[in-house]
Motif scaffolding. Structure first.
Motif, PDB file in Angstrom:
ATOM      1  N   VAL A  33       0.819  -1.223   0.000  1.00  8.77           N
ATOM      2  CA  VAL A  33       0.000   0.000   0.000  1.00  8.77           C
ATOM      3  C   VAL A  33       0.846   1.264   0.000  1.00  8.77           C
ATOM      4  N   SER A  34       2.149   1.125  -0.165  1.00 12.84           N
ATOM      5  CA  SER A  34       3.030   2.293  -0.062  1.00 12.84           C
ATOM      6  C   SER A  34       2.836   3.287  -1.203  1.00 12.84           C
ATOM      7  N   GLY A  35       2.378   2.817  -2.356  1.00 12.08           N
ATOM      8  CA  GLY A  35       2.199   3.707  -3.502  1.00 12.08           C
ATOM      9  C   GLY A  35       3.475   3.972  -4.262  1.00 12.08           C
ATOM     10  N   THR A  36       4.570   3.350  -3.840  1.00 16.76           N
ATOM     11  CA  THR A  36       5.842   3.494  -4.538  1.00 16.76           C
ATOM     12  C   THR A  36       6.401   2.109  -4.823  1.00 16.76           C
ATOM     13  N   GLU A  37       7.362   2.064  -5.734  1.00 17.66           N
ATOM     14  CA  GLU A  37       7.939   0.765  -6.087  1.00 17.66           C
ATOM     15  C   GLU A  37       8.751   0.167  -4.950  1.00 17.66           C
ATOM     16  N   SER A  38       9.355   1.018  -4.138  1.00 16.14           N
ATOM     17  CA  SER A  38      10.180   0.497  -3.045  1.00 16.14           C
ATOM     18  C   SER A  38      10.206   1.505  -1.903  1.00 16.14           C
ATOM     19  N   LEU A  39      10.589   1.004  -0.732  1.00 15.75           N
ATOM     20  CA  LEU A  39      10.746   1.836   0.460  1.00 15.75           C
ATOM     21  C   LEU A  39      12.095   1.516   1.092  1.00 15.75           C
ATOM     22  N   ALA A  40      12.704   2.513   1.677  1.00 17.30           N
ATOM     23  CA  ALA A  40      13.961   2.290   2.386  1.00 17.30           C
ATOM     24  C   ALA A  40      13.716   1.342   3.558  1.00 17.30           C
ATOM     25  N   GLN A  41      14.595   0.396   3.727  1.00 15.32           N
ATOM     26  CA  GLN A  41      14.409  -0.574   4.801  1.00 15.32           C
ATOM     27  C   GLN A  41      14.331   0.114   6.157  1.00 15.32           C
ATOM     28  N   GLU A  42      15.126   1.136   6.351  1.00 16.61           N
ATOM     29  CA  GLU A  42      15.115   1.822   7.641  1.00 16.61           C
ATOM     30  C   GLU A  42      13.783   2.510   7.887  1.00 16.61           C
ATOM     31  N   ASP A  43      13.111   2.977   6.821  1.00 16.09           N
ATOM     32  CA  ASP A  43      11.793   3.590   6.983  1.00 16.09           C
ATOM     33  C   ASP A  43      10.738   2.546   7.336  1.00 16.09           C
ATOM     34  N   VAL A  44      10.837   1.381   6.701  1.00 14.05           N
ATOM     35  CA  VAL A  44       9.908   0.293   7.011  1.00 14.05           C
ATOM     36  C   VAL A  44      10.067  -0.137   8.464  1.00 14.05           C
ATOM     37  N   GLU A  45      11.300  -0.269   8.897  1.00 13.53           N
ATOM     38  CA  GLU A  45      11.562  -0.700  10.269  1.00 13.53           C
ATOM     39  C   GLU A  45      11.056   0.334  11.268  1.00 13.53           C
ATOM     40  N   ALA A  46      11.219   1.607  10.953  1.00 15.44           N
ATOM     41  CA  ALA A  46      10.753   2.655  11.857  1.00 15.44           C
ATOM     42  C   ALA A  46       9.233   2.650  11.968  1.00 15.44           C
ATOM     43  N   ALA A  47       8.553   2.435  10.835  1.00 16.15           N
ATOM     44  CA  ALA A  47       7.086   2.468  10.830  1.00 16.15           C
ATOM     45  C   ALA A  47       6.487   1.254  11.527  1.00 16.15           C
TER      46      ALA A  47
END
Length: 353
Positions: A33-47
């Motif tokens: 559901v991010s709306g982008t092709e990829s997300l930074a791993q550190e952002d995923v971990e923070a969320a």
């Protein structure tokens, strides 16, 4: 003399009544559901940090998803694979147009409550926060007869009935004839629910909120919301149910030739020893002590006993348990105690070797 009357226990909320799901599901859902092709791993971990016990657990989950091909990790960025998207949508339904708020407030909590979140009716039901709390209470207390998507009034009456019957089971015939009423204005109903929640005053909502937070082990000062607590509990249960990896096969400390040499050395040494008042056998720790005194490289006592047991399993030594008549020094007995499967051994037989 006063005696204390022990009352039957009231029904308790149990997180084990929740459904379990895989620890990787929140990660996959976020990427979908991010709306982008990829997300930074550190952002995923923070969320996602609030949903997992610690950062190490979350990192291991991501590593497993990457190894399984459910996500792709490249240059510190995560993207979901087609296989990963298929897995998460098979559990939560189509995610196109859904937000991360939808996932955390409805879809994942609903899954923890055992609802089929691919169905629109379930999604619509959990759109109201009150319904989420109602369904959570019903699931935690395993309330019967109200369905998976109960009304607040139906659940309230069912809880009152469960609490009353726990203390007064003889009233069941009479209670079963009572039709559901509006309990919000019933002082007795309010007093029963407040008492079950450990409160002395308040409203029915206060009682239900306290029961829910107690069931989810949410401290009164906790800032977390019910939805997050449901997800955390489901993740913990899922982790507990995962099959454990097979234990690595640990090679014997000595190879077969070495084990035969070791057994021969022990046999020769045991022939020279005697543990009074026993005949034909010598305490394992006594053989070890004698070997150390003669400069033999037996290692630690525990290592020696492991090798003695291995030699016995290989048919190179005969061991016996201390279950025969005669006194054995307690210290020598304890030092000689050698695990052998589910049993234990204490002596090396030296009568016919």
């Amino acid at each position: 003399m006063k005696t204390k009357r022990l009352l039957p226990a009231l029904p308790k909320a149990k997180v084990d009544n929740l459904a379990a799901f895989d620890a990787g599901l929140p990660v996959l859902a976020m990427l979908c559901v991010s709306g982008t092709e990829s997300l930074a791993q550190e952002d995923v971990e923070a969320a996602l940090a609030a949903l997992y016990p610690d950062s190490a657990t979350l990192k291991s989950v991501i590593a497993r998803l990457n190894a399984n091909g459910d996500v792709k990790l490249k240059a510190g960025a995560l993207s979901v694979s087609s296989a990963g998207r298929a897995k998460v949508e098979d559990m939560l339904g189509p995610l196109a147009g859904r937000s991360w708020s939808d996932v955390t407030s409805r879809l994942l909590p609903g899954l923890a409550l055992g609802l089929d979140m691919r169905i629109q009716k379930a999604r619509a039901y959990l759109a109201r926060k009150e319904n989420l709390e109602t369904a959570a209470l019903a699931r935690l207390f395993d309330v019967k007869g109200v369905g998976r998507m109960p009304s607040r009034a139906g659940l309230r009456f069912a809880l009152l009935r469960a609490f009353l019957l726990a203390r007064m089971p003889e009233c069941e015939p009479a209670i079963s004839e009572i039709t559901m009423q509006n309990t919000s204005r019933d002082a007795i109903s309010r007093a029963i629910l407040l008492g079950a929640a450990g409160l002395k005053r308040g409203t029915l909502r206060d009682a239900e909120s306290a029961l829910l937070r107690q069931g989810l082990t949410m401290d009164s000062e906790t800032k977390g919301i019910v939805a997050d607590s449901l997800v955390r509990a489901a993740l913990v249960k899922g982790a507990a149910q995962m099959p454990k990896p097979p234990a690595p096969r640990i090679a014997l400390r000595v190879q077969s030739d070495d084990l035969a040499d070791f057994a021969a050395t022990v046999r020769d040494l045991a022939r020279t020893l005697h543990t009074a008042p026993f005949t034909g056998r010598v305490a394992i720790a006594q053989v070890y002590d004698a070997g150390i005194m003669r400069g033999l490289e037996f290692g630690s006592l525990e290592t020696f006993k492991e090798q003695v047991a291995a030699a016995c399993r290989a048919g190179l030594l005969d061991l016996e348990r201390y279950d025969i008549a005669g006194p054995l020094d307690s210290v020598l007995r304890d030092r000689s105690r050698t695990a052998f499967g589910r049993d234990e051994r204490h002596f090396i037989v030296n009568e016919w070797i």
